[in-house]
Design a protein around this motif. Structure first.
Motif, mmCIF file in Angstrom:
data_model
loop_
_atom_site.group_PDB
_atom_site.id
_atom_site.type_symbol
_atom_site.label_atom_id
_atom_site.label_comp_id
_atom_site.label_asym_id
_atom_site.label_seq_id
_atom_site.Cartn_x
_atom_site.Cartn_y
_atom_site.Cartn_z
ATOM 1 N N LEU A 228 42.791 40.164 50.497
ATOM 2 C CA LEU A 228 44.652 39.633 50.461
ATOM 3 C C LEU A 228 44.916 40.957 50.240
ATOM 4 O O LEU A 228 44.775 42.602 50.362
ATOM 5 N N ILE A 229 46.157 40.511 50.503
ATOM 6 C CA ILE A 229 47.295 41.710 51.452
ATOM 7 C C ILE A 229 47.897 43.159 50.302
ATOM 8 O O ILE A 229 48.072 42.497 48.752
ATOM 9 N N GLN A 230 47.341 44.145 50.336
ATOM 10 C CA GLN A 230 47.552 44.771 49.369
ATOM 11 C C GLN A 230 46.683 44.544 47.708
ATOM 12 O O GLN A 230 46.852 44.943 46.293
ATOM 13 N N GLY A 231 45.370 44.303 47.715
ATOM 14 C CA GLY A 231 44.227 43.298 46.984
ATOM 15 C C GLY A 231 45.096 42.374 46.046
ATOM 16 O O GLY A 231 44.894 42.637 44.506
ATOM 17 N N LYS A 232 46.158 42.164 45.915
ATOM 18 C CA LYS A 232 47.352 41.017 45.169
ATOM 19 C C LYS A 232 47.283 39.798 45.303
ATOM 20 O O LYS A 232 47.078 39.120 45.311
ATOM 21 N N GLY A 233 47.773 39.523 46.440
ATOM 22 C CA GLY A 233 48.046 38.137 47.320
ATOM 23 C C GLY A 233 47.715 37.843 49.045
ATOM 24 O O GLY A 233 48.049 39.107 49.961
ATOM 25 N N ASP B 18 35.997 39.636 43.137
ATOM 26 C CA ASP B 18 35.621 40.869 41.994
ATOM 27 C C ASP B 18 35.336 40.507 40.930
ATOM 28 O O ASP B 18 34.826 41.430 39.947
ATOM 29 N N GLN B 19 35.470 39.392 39.989
ATOM 30 C CA GLN B 19 35.325 38.955 39.185
ATOM 31 C C GLN B 19 35.678 39.980 37.884
ATOM 32 O O GLN B 19 35.166 39.861 36.882
ATOM 33 N N ASN B 20 37.066 40.407 38.265
ATOM 34 C CA ASN B 20 37.721 41.330 37.498
ATOM 35 C C ASN B 20 39.405 40.298 37.681
ATOM 36 O O ASN B 20 40.320 40.668 38.228
ATOM 37 N N SER B 21 40.308 39.922 36.212
ATOM 38 C CA SER B 21 41.268 39.430 36.661
ATOM 39 C C SER B 21 42.056 40.444 36.507
ATOM 40 O O SER B 21 42.582 40.585 35.128
ATOM 41 N N ASP B 22 42.514 40.751 37.896
ATOM 42 C CA ASP B 22 43.634 42.005 37.932
ATOM 43 C C ASP B 22 45.035 41.172 38.636
ATOM 44 O O ASP B 22 45.651 42.032 39.840
ATOM 45 N N GLY B 23 45.622 39.960 38.892
ATOM 46 C CA GLY B 23 46.760 39.374 39.415
ATOM 47 C C GLY B 23 46.533 38.909 40.891
ATOM 48 O O GLY B 23 47.357 38.593 41.314
ATOM 49 N N GLU B 24 45.196 39.496 41.171
ATOM 50 C CA GLU B 24 45.199 38.573 42.824
ATOM 51 C C GLU B 24 45.716 36.905 42.501
ATOM 52 O O GLU B 24 45.414 36.623 42.056
ATOM 53 N N PHE C 138 46.783 24.280 45.034
ATOM 54 C CA PHE C 138 45.965 25.348 44.954
ATOM 55 C C PHE C 138 44.626 25.292 44.449
ATOM 56 O O PHE C 138 44.325 24.754 43.022
ATOM 57 N N ASP C 139 43.878 25.770 44.494
ATOM 58 C CA ASP C 139 42.088 25.296 44.294
ATOM 59 C C ASP C 139 41.586 26.394 44.536
ATOM 60 O O ASP C 139 41.512 26.874 45.107
ATOM 61 N N MET C 140 40.443 27.157 43.578
ATOM 62 C CA MET C 140 39.546 27.863 43.316
ATOM 63 C C MET C 140 40.258 29.925 43.479
ATOM 64 O O MET C 140 39.716 30.321 43.697
ATOM 65 N N ASN C 141 41.723 29.386 43.423
ATOM 66 C CA ASN C 141 42.434 30.968 43.340
ATOM 67 C C ASN C 141 41.841 31.827 41.661
ATOM 68 O O ASN C 141 41.851 30.880 40.831
ATOM 69 N N GLU C 142 42.360 33.417 41.704
ATOM 70 C CA GLU C 142 41.730 33.915 40.686
ATOM 71 C C GLU C 142 42.931 33.137 39.950
ATOM 72 O O GLU C 142 43.500 32.690 38.741
ATOM 73 N N ASN C 143 44.789 33.198 41.072
ATOM 74 C CA ASN C 143 45.575 32.725 40.206
ATOM 75 C C ASN C 143 46.620 31.977 41.121
ATOM 76 O O ASN C 143 46.529 32.443 42.319
ATOM 77 N N PRO D 71 38.215 24.060 40.257
ATOM 78 C CA PRO D 71 39.861 24.394 39.416
ATOM 79 C C PRO D 71 40.352 26.079 39.391
ATOM 80 O O PRO D 71 39.771 26.462 40.569
ATOM 81 N N ASN D 72 41.111 26.739 38.908
ATOM 82 C CA ASN D 72 42.064 28.264 39.064
ATOM 83 C C ASN D 72 40.890 28.823 38.037
ATOM 84 O O ASN D 72 40.390 28.135 37.598
ATOM 85 N N GLY D 73 41.726 30.308 37.763
ATOM 86 C CA GLY D 73 40.822 31.186 37.140
ATOM 87 C C GLY D 73 39.862 31.431 37.390
ATOM 88 O O GLY D 73 39.050 32.485 36.534
ATOM 89 N N TYR D 74 39.797 31.994 38.827
ATOM 90 C CA TYR D 74 38.615 33.002 39.462
ATOM 91 C C TYR D 74 38.135 34.173 39.556
ATOM 92 O O TYR D 74 36.978 34.290 39.954
#
Length: 652
Positions: free
Chosen positions: A318-323, A345-351, A372-377, A417-420
């Motif tokens: 993801l770009i800059q680890g974000k999106g 990475d199993q860490n909810s850091d805003g991706e 939107f499917d299976m995204n962190e957000n 679901p999202n929330g990965y």
């Protein structure tokens, strides 16, 4: 319908060779717990059941794998049809004679374990490294995708049996896999396109067969959206053909951002042309992206691959680890499904699928007819406020300021679901910019608990230092997660099993009109919250107002938590209704998040909404209530005019 192992979907008993699982009816009724095969939703349509077609699961049976005493045996249990494709493991079953004590250990490898290029997928320390016990069978009902390019090594799947017994070991293996997507085509490799030096275009077309031509006749492949930006004029439109796209890209109105290089992958974050003036990539007016659709048989899919890529020359990060789509300027996007963006990475850091921040001037992000499917957000914006001295967005200096978000006709979690992030702190969307409007969207929920024993893949296992593990699916991500100054939500369908339907942890001004909220039967948990955290102190404190909304209550001790004195959940509008789906459902509305004892000052009702109370003070269904089922899942809101869905939702 009872729980079923994926392996039980086939009755083929041929000892060796590739066999196909018969067609599986994935139709569900309320309460069904049959396991979703997510690859089937991504593989497309067509094909004739050929291995590698990305359509039909393949089953291999390997019998009588014999391992001498104190020895190790490596057996190839699946041979891929292609050497540069993804293989998804749908299930693995190992059986042996019933034993009085566990004496065998199993490992799973991509490639021959004796080869230097092989990858240990599951080892003794992993959750799936197990010992067969007295029942004589180990079944892993899981999904796992292997990303192994030919240059790295074979992606054939091997089973390693380690015999720790004093007798020879004999086991049988059955594996069910699918190769995907695009009918088994090889994964794309990132190649920097030749520099485009032609005129900038108001309309650029992107797709597997799309090209541009330089004045000297050089043909430029425009097979990814990030390639198309090199020719797109400010304010222009990029049209993206059906297909799966893998290269994240950024769109910026700030030339300094365009020069940013992603240190992880050593390639530009933004899809500008480095051989021309930076203004080529400086989209001050913004751009429009138009895809072909979301849940049809010919969708446009931006696949973030969990936020990680294969190798430095194959940048799926993801770009800059974000999106996947990282934006610093106005944008309109429609007809795109964002899939598996972040969470690896199993860490909810805003991706997120779409990450917006650092707009130099005020601008709108307009997202419509997207899935939107299976995204962190699904969508993420950071906070508009950067210090407690900023009392309103007019003084805001946070990275989320200057952004107005308009989300219309979108679907969240229709197929998966999202929330990965996997830890409960990632959501369908997480918005912290000042102004948000959400119209006519569906939030299908987290669907917890999942079928017993089911686990989902969350990690890429190929990149050095990034060996992944298996965790349980997300269970408490929220649908609408909002730390905003003002939000308006209209005509939305919102369902969740364990997470919050709406979370407004810092207060703010909120109005919900003509929305349907459904809490599926599950464990007692917080379903609605306002002012529960107050991380940012300067949001408005106003009673959130509901107009013409319908609530279906199913959870025992579902909690609505109002933690702001002088405010209440405002259900005084005459059109608001509450429905009860079962006699065990109860509701707690208070200011302490306690699981009992409702506080009437935390809610304001119209004259038609009444409650009974139980011994703990929970609100319950009044005497004589007619129980009704939860409403069925609606069809996707994201379909464009004339389109129909090619697959049903994960849980109708």
């Amino acid at each position: 319908m009872a729980d079923r192992k994926i392996s039980s979907f086939t009755t083929v008993q041929t000892p060796t060779g590739n066999m196909f699982v018969p067609a599986v009816d994935l139709t569900r009724a309320t309460g069904d717990q049959n396991i979703k095969l997510p690859a089937l939703s991504l593989a497309g349509s067509g094909g004739g059941g050929t291995p590698g077609s990305g359509v039909t699961p393949t089953t291999n049976h390997i019998f009588n794998i014999s391992t001498p005493v104190a020895a190790t045996t490596d057996t190839e249990i699946y041979t891929p049809a292609l050497t540069t494709t993804d293989i998804e493991i749908l299930s693995l079953t190992i059986s042996s004679p019933a034993l009085g004590a566990p004496v065998y250990n199993f490992e799973l490898w991509a490639g021959d374990p004796s080869s230097a290029n092989s990858t240990n997928l599951y080892d003794n320390q992993d959750a799936t490294g197990v010992l067969v016990g007295a029942d004589g069978e180990w079944t892993a009902s899981l999904t796992r995708t292997l990303y192994v390019p030919a240059a790295v090594g074979s992606n054939a799947i091997y089973l390693r049996v380690i015999n720790q017994d004093v007798n020879p070991a004999v086991v049988n293996a059955q594996i069910v896999v699918i190769e995907w997507p695009g009918h088994g085509v090889a994964m794309p490799v990132y190649v920097t396109p030749p520099p485009y030096v032609g005129a900038l275009l108001n309309d650029v077309f992107v797709g597997p067969t799309r090209t541009l031509t330089n004045p000297d006749g050089t043909v430029i492949p425009i097979t990814e959206p990030r390639y198309g930006l090199c020719a797109l004029a400010d304010g222009g439109t990029m049209h993206v053909d059906p297909g799966m796209y893998y290269l994240p890209f950024g769109v910026s109105g700030n030339p300094a951002n365009n020069a940013h290089i992603n240190a992880q992958d050593n390639f530009p974050d933004y899809g500008y042309n480095p051989n021309r003036n930076q203004s080529v990539g400086n989209f001050v007016a913004g751009i429009t992206i138009v895809g072909s659709g979301t849940y049809t048989s010919t969708p446009t899919i931006f696949n973030g691959r969990g936020g990680y890529g294969l190798q430095a020359t194959h940048p799926f990060r993801l770009i800059q680890g974000k999106g996947y789509l990282y934006i610093n300027s106005p944008i309109t996007i429609s007809g795109v499904r964002f899939y598996y963006c972040g969470g690896n990475d199993q860490n909810s850091d805003g991706e997120a699928g779409i990450y917006a921040e650092l707009f130099p001037t005020a601008g709108q992000v307009h997202i419509h007819h997207c899935g939107f499917d299976m995204n962190e957000n699904g969508i993420f914006t950071p906070h508009w406020q950067s210090s407690s001295s900023e009392a309103s967005p007019a003084q805001g200096t946070g990275p989320g300021n200057n952004i107005t978000m308009l989300i219309e006709d979108c679907d969240f979690g229709y197929l998966l679901p999202n929330g990965y992030g996997g830890d409960g702190y990632s959501h369908d969307h997480y918005l912290e910019n000042p102004f948000v409007t959400v119209n006519n969207c569906n939030f299908y929920g987290d669907l917890s608990p999942w079928p017993s024993g089911t686990q989902m893949r969350v990690a890429n296992t190929v990149v050095s230092g990034e060996a992944g593990s298996i965790v349980n699916p997300p269970t408490s991500g929220n649908c609408l997660k909002l730390r905003v100054w003002q939000a308006t939500v209209n005509n939305c369908w919102v369902r969740n099993q364990s997470g919050k339907l709406v979370d407004m942890p810092d207060g703010g001004s909120f109005t919900y009109t003509d929305c349907t909220f459904s809490t599926l039967s599950g464990s007692a948990s917080l379903a609605l919250g306002y002012g529960t955290e107050m991380v940012y102190s300067n949001e408005q404190m106003v009673s959130p107002k509901f107009v013409g909304c319908k609530w279906y209550l199913s959870r025992p001790s579902a909690v609505w938590w109002m933690n702001v004195a002088g405010c209440a959940f405002d259900l005084t509008d005459a059109g608001n209704e509450i429905f009860w789906t079962n006699s065990s459902a109860s509701l707690v509305v208070n200011r302490t998040n306690a699981g009992f004892g409702s506080d009437g000052t935390a809610i304001s009702l119209n004259g038609t909404i009444t409650f009974a109370t139980d011994a703990l003070g929970n609100y319950t269904a009044p005497a004589g209530t007619t129980f009704v089922p939860n409403p069925a899942a609606p069809p996707p809101a994201s379909l464009l005019s004339g389109q129909t869905a090619s697959q049903p939702p994960l849980n109708p």
